[in-house]
Design a protein around this motif. Sequence first.
Motif, PDB file in Angstrom:
ATOM      1  N   UNK A  67     -14.008 -44.694  25.351  1.00  0.00           N
ATOM      2  CA  UNK A  67     -13.441 -45.014  24.041  1.00  0.00           C
ATOM      3  C   UNK A  67     -12.801 -43.794  23.388  1.00  0.00           C
ATOM      4  N   UNK A  68     -12.355 -42.856  24.200  1.00  0.00           N
ATOM      5  CA  UNK A  68     -11.760 -41.635  23.650  1.00  0.00           C
ATOM      6  C   UNK A  68     -10.488 -41.969  22.867  1.00  0.00           C
ATOM      7  N   UNK A  69     -10.271 -41.323  21.737  1.00  0.00           N
ATOM      8  CA  UNK A  69      -9.051 -41.563  20.959  1.00  0.00           C
ATOM      9  C   UNK A  69      -7.829 -41.044  21.707  1.00  0.00           C
ATOM     10  N   UNK A  70      -6.683 -41.592  21.375  1.00  0.00           N
ATOM     11  CA  UNK A  70      -5.452 -41.153  22.031  1.00  0.00           C
ATOM     12  C   UNK A  70      -5.182 -39.687  21.728  1.00  0.00           C
ATOM     13  N   UNK A  71      -4.892 -38.948  22.775  1.00  0.00           N
ATOM     14  CA  UNK A  71      -4.548 -37.534  22.649  1.00  0.00           C
ATOM     15  C   UNK A  71      -3.408 -37.286  23.628  1.00  0.00           C
ATOM     16  N   UNK A  72      -2.239 -36.889  23.155  1.00  0.00           N
ATOM     17  CA  UNK A  72      -1.096 -36.718  24.068  1.00  0.00           C
ATOM     18  C   UNK A  72      -1.329 -35.680  25.156  1.00  0.00           C
ATOM     19  N   UNK A  73      -2.337 -34.823  24.983  1.00  0.00           N
ATOM     20  CA  UNK A  73      -2.627 -33.807  25.983  1.00  0.00           C
ATOM     21  C   UNK A  73      -3.571 -34.307  27.087  1.00  0.00           C
ATOM     22  N   UNK A  74      -4.177 -35.464  26.875  1.00  0.00           N
ATOM     23  CA  UNK A  74      -5.147 -35.955  27.871  1.00  0.00           C
ATOM     24  C   UNK A  74      -4.860 -37.396  28.266  1.00  0.00           C
ATOM     25  N   UNK A  75      -3.599 -37.706  28.487  1.00  0.00           N
ATOM     26  CA  UNK A  75      -3.201 -39.032  28.960  1.00  0.00           C
ATOM     27  C   UNK A  75      -3.171 -39.002  30.482  1.00  0.00           C
ATOM     28  N   UNK A  76      -3.875 -39.939  31.115  1.00  0.00           N
ATOM     29  CA  UNK A  76      -3.975 -39.969  32.568  1.00  0.00           C
ATOM     30  C   UNK A  76      -3.201 -41.146  33.151  1.00  0.00           C
TER      31      UNK A  76
END
Length: 489
Positions: A67-76
């Motif tokens: 349920x991690x919030x959106x983070x443009x640095x950790x998009x897989x």
Amino acid sequence: MPTIQDELGRRSLLYSLLMPVMNQFVPGLDKGKGMYFLFVKSEARTPGGLLARPVLTSYYKSPHFVERPHDPYTVYTSPNEAILCPDSYQSMYAQLLCGLAQREEVLRVGAVFASGFIRAIRFLEKHWRALCRDLLTGAADPDTVTDPSVRSAVAGVLRGPDPELAALVETECGRGSWQGIITRLWPNTKYIDVIVTGTMAQYIPTLDYYSGGLPLACTMYASSECYFGLNLEPMCKPSEVSYTLIPTMAYFEFLPVHRSSGCAADNPDPSDLVGLVDVKLGQEYELVLTTYAGLYRYRVGDVLRVAGFKNNAPRFNFVCRKNVALSIDSDKTDEVELHRAVEKAVGHLEPFGATLVEYTSHADTSTIPGHYVLYWELRTGPTPVPPSVFEDCCLAVEESLNSVYRQGRAVDKSIGPLELRVVEEGTFDKLMDYALSRGASINQYKAPRCVKFEPMVELLNSRVRCNFFSPKCPKWVPGHKQWSTTKSA
């Protein structure tokens, strides 16, 4: 290893520091995605009824990851459903398919261990034709990806047939050479994020071959017991990697390693321990932990060397794992365990009058997946030993090794069949002669239980009379001693 709920939060905070550090060296990572091959493993119950599972499985199944919030640095590129699929074959297939479908967006690639990333590339070598067919049709083959949630997630990534992409992947994978395949398929990749310190350093040449020399980033230092710290210069050469420990992760102490013996005292006095602020430049130490989850002055078994300082915070090189003889993936086999396994296996030779004169071992990573190799010098008896008996010896060794090794062999397929190479009589005398020619003391020499030095490996291989492989996978039952988890250095 014991853990508590807030430990996951503490580890998540350490993960959140990785990309801000990396972005200082590779800007623009928020403009694309990471293709990381992440997997879960089996869960079990301890004899007391507590849930037991590998540390990364705990993290991937927790709300901190799911349920991690959106983070443009950790998009897989891999959807959560593919990562959390318990079938490693389906998971790997789905993650590769999604990675290929988003090839232009991929800016970095990786896995936890170097061995895991190479296994993914090897999987691609074997199954690229099937992956191309799925790219062409725009859907995962239902006979390959049977999990409905994974199929649905993959369909959301593919978004219909893509004959142009299928043709491109077919062209690149159909060439004779796979050198530089990573940048050929994922042209915007800036680096590979994998652990290549310690035993994983053996995979660096293979990574260089597949990537065409992309930088190898070692971003963090962690284990099952505790997450330790970060590499504040992640784009340095693998041989120069150093980690800065985060003092809020645990209480860190250090046991000096004696220069003469290369190890710390077996029964040290507590007064020998050194605090984080008192370590000395160039000195080697064994790491000792007191954790929030209940470990008290626990000897991790990692040997670190003080490489320098970031302001007043010491930076450490990872030197080695204490007493580890063999390792291919996440497995760790020490000399004592190996010796017990060999002792059990040689019992198969007794009916033929053959005895073991000497032995050593080697982690062979020239194959994918890598595998253990045993070198045996035998004194033969009156009756020749049939090949099937040597194969039984191989299996007996594997059956005697730890649960993590057996899971890697039987379930994850991250380790290949154990190989036994029978060498000519006098081989270990030749090995001793070679060591003495390089300055070893004849009074102190003993045959190494594991060889890594390439000339020694070549000498042994030049005198191999015959070789045998384990005929089948060792038994592995989910839950059987799985609560003895392994380390990730």
